[in-house]
Design an enzyme around this catalytic site. Structure first.
Site, short mmCIF file in Angstrom:
data_model
loop_
_atom_site.label_atom_id
_atom_site.label_comp_id
_atom_site.label_asym_id
_atom_site.label_seq_id
_atom_site.Cartn_x
_atom_site.Cartn_y
_atom_site.Cartn_z
CB CYS A 261 -0.94 -0.01 1.21
SG CYS A 261 -2.04 -1.41 1.18
CE LYS A 324 1.37 -4.57 8.60
NZ LYS A 324 0.41 -3.52 8.93
C1 UGA Z 1 -1.17 0.92 5.45
C2 UGA Z 1 -1.89 1.93 6.35
O1 UGA Z 1 -1.27 1.94 7.64
C3 UGA Z 1 -3.37 1.57 6.48
O2 UGA Z 1 -4.04 2.56 7.25
C4 UGA Z 1 -3.99 1.51 5.08
O3 UGA Z 1 -5.36 1.16 5.11
C5 UGA Z 1 -3.24 0.48 4.26
O4 UGA Z 1 -1.84 0.85 4.18
C6 UGA Z 1 -3.85 0.45 2.89
O5 UGA Z 1 -3.77 1.46 2.18
O6 UGA Z 1 -4.49 -0.54 2.54
P1 UGA Z 1 -0.19 -1.55 5.83
O7 UGA Z 1 0.28 -1.51 4.40
O8 UGA Z 1 -0.88 -2.76 6.35
O9 UGA Z 1 -1.22 -0.34 6.11
O10 UGA Z 1 1.11 -1.32 6.69
P2 UGA Z 1 1.59 -0.29 7.83
O11 UGA Z 1 1.26 -0.82 9.16
O12 UGA Z 1 1.16 1.08 7.49
O13 UGA Z 1 3.17 -0.40 7.65
C7 UGA Z 1 3.76 0.01 6.42
C8 UGA Z 1 5.25 -0.11 6.49
O14 UGA Z 1 5.80 0.92 7.30
C9 UGA Z 1 5.81 -1.43 7.02
O15 UGA Z 1 6.85 -1.86 6.18
C10 UGA Z 1 6.34 -1.06 8.39
O16 UGA Z 1 7.41 -1.87 8.80
C11 UGA Z 1 6.78 0.38 8.16
N1 UGA Z 1 6.82 1.21 9.38
C12 UGA Z 1 5.69 1.45 10.09
C13 UGA Z 1 8.03 1.78 9.79
O17 UGA Z 1 9.10 1.58 9.15
N2 UGA Z 1 8.05 2.55 10.91
C14 UGA Z 1 6.94 2.81 11.63
O18 UGA Z 1 7.03 3.54 12.63
C15 UGA Z 1 5.73 2.24 11.22
#
Ligand code: UGA
Length: 434
Positions: A261, A324
């Site tokens: 995403c 993640k």
């Molecule tokens: C993301 C959004 O958080 C959701 O709200 C949204 O609905 C979704 O995309 C979508 O558009 O369908 P998601 O892709 O499941 O959700 O993943 P996230 O939890 O946002 O994490 C994204 C990435 O950021 C991961 O690789 C994670 O490791 C990284 N991350 C997250 C960091 O590097 N640091 C952080 O502090 C948080």
């Protein structure tokens, strides 16, 4: 109601709607997936999804089919939960959405509300409505609304059942009323609702993901500053996160963001911003992307440097493959980018992930445990922060490896435990660890 598309978003939405008391048919062109879902099983690893599928398929409240004729007359509301992947140059590929509405529309002989949930470039909803009205016998009695989804993988069920907010993008009182009826349960629980036009609804979703990505790249840029100046980015994030206006969430520095995403949604927003002449936004997004990409490059280079300047023929243990923790999804996984680069540099890469199953790929050996990955490793990389990696006993693992060097790409390992056990632990952005 029907839910068209049954991957992470659609399967969870269909099950969630059944849980809210609705009768739901999920539609997908993938007959194997439909069969699995009809058996009450999930084709993805998502906590809490399978029990809901089981519960509602067994009562018949929830069914799945490949046949659009089953939903055309039966449902008054059709949710669109199809993938909107990146096409050429980052532009959104809308072909799945188009194929779905082109199949459904000619079958629509009575009024219906089509509700988009997928993340799309602004302007898509209006164009889809025109497209459907042209093809549907019911013509102008078909309406489109946009109700973007914010669920996170690994928390999909929780986010569906207890959303932070609901967004109802509509252009008629009727469509708004239908959405309010569908979401009666979360609305009674006082879930905040934003009622808006279609364009605002589309932009809300795109900007939420862009803001989250910006937060991550900001903290990673600060990690570089800490690295250069001798500071500690984790303490910095804690301290600024106490400010309620900033908040601590999404300030975890490390390998940056990946998945299906954030990367594609921000690329698509940049393309759309350029199309509309809003270059300040695309410039901002390109900086966010460059910082994110830089984290992967830096980690791979650091691993090579820590392995003595050359990883050719060296054994690299990689802990984590999913983008993640909490998911088996490896789309655009930072961990796999690093693993790929080290393999390309000649390393013998052994990778372990608690959930992700990699298709056979040259150069990688996917193993079944941390111990197997670490066996005679010259360097160990912690790249996806699964909770079980924090339980590793550094003393025991130290017996297995050839060299006790670990790079913590997610800044989540307890540094003193590793250094006390004789390991060299490297964390970018935390002073004293290089
Ligand atoms: C993301 C959004 O958080 C959701 O709200 C949204 O609905 C979704 O995309 C979508 O558009 O369908 P998601 O892709 O499941 O959700 O993943 P996230 O939890 O946002 O994490 C994204 C990435 O950021 C991961 O690789 C994670 O490791 C990284 N991350 C997250 C960091 O590097 N640091 C952080 O502090 C948080």
């Amino acid at each position: 109601m029907s839910v068209i598309g049954t991957n992470y978003l659609g399967a969870t939405h269909a099950a969630g709607m059944a849980e809210f008391g609705h009768h739901v048919i999920g539609v997908d062109i993938d007959s194997a997936r439909v069969k699995t879902l009809n058996a009450g099983q999930s084709h993805i690893f998502e906590v809490g999804l399978e029990p809901m599928l089981e519960r509602h398929t067994s009562t018949g409240r929830l069914r799945f089919t490949t046949d659009y004729t089953q939903i055309a007359d039966w449902a008054d509301v059709h949710f669109l939960a199809l993938g909107t992947p990146s096409g050429s140059g980052g532009k959104t590929d809308l072909s799945q959405l188009h194929a779905a509405v082109d199949t459904l529309a000619p079958l629509l002989t009575k009024p219906a509300l089509i509700v988009g949930k997928s993340t799309v470039p602004v302007g898509t909803a209006v164009a889809l409505e025109q497209r459907i009205r042209r093809l549907a016998p019911a013509g102008d009695e078909i309406e489109v609304a946009w109700n973007p989804e914010f669920l996170r993988e690994a928390y999909a069920v929780e986010d569906t059942m207890r959303p932070d907010r609901l967004v109802f993008g509509t252009h008629s009182a009727h469509a708004l009323r239908v959405l309010e009826e569908i979401y009666a349960i979360p609305l009674t629980d006082r879930t905040p609702v934003v009622r808006c036009d279609l364009a605002t609804a589309e932009l809300i979703k795109a900007s939420a993901n862009a803001f989250l990505a910006t937060k991550i790249s900001f903290i990673n840029a600060m990690a570089q500053m800490c690295q250069a100046a001798g500071g500690d980015v984790t303490l910095l994030a804690d301290a600024i996160g106490y400010d309620k206006r900033i908040g601590r969430d999404f300030l975890n520095a490390g390998l940056g963001f990946g998945g299906g995403c954030l990367p594609k949604d921000i690329a698509a927003l940049a393309v759309r911003a350029d199309e509309l002449g809003v270059h300040v936004l695309s410039d901002l997004i390109h900086s966010v992307e460059a910082i994110n990409e830089g984290q992967r490059t830096e980690l791979a280079e650091l691993a090579i440097a820590q392995a003595g300047g050359d990883v050719h023929g060296k054994r690299v243990a990689v802990l984590g493959a999913a983008f993640k923790p909490g998911t088996d999804d490896t789309r655009n996984s930072p961990a796999l980018t690093v693993a790929d680069r080290l393999h390309a540099a000649g390393a013998d890469v052994r990778i372990y992930d608690p959930q992700a199953r990699l298709p056979p790929r040259e150069g990688f050996t996917q193993v079944a445990s941390v111990e197997q990955a670490a066996h005679r490793a010259d360097i160990t990389l912690h790249l996806t922060e699964w909770p079980e990696f924090r339980q590793i006993d550094p003393v025991a693992l130290g017996e297995l490896v050839r060299h006790k060097v670990i790079i913590d790409g997610r800044l989540k390992l307890h540094a003193p435990s590793w250094t006390d056990a004789g390991w060299k632990l490297v964390q970018i952005g935390r002073a004293g660890t290089l």
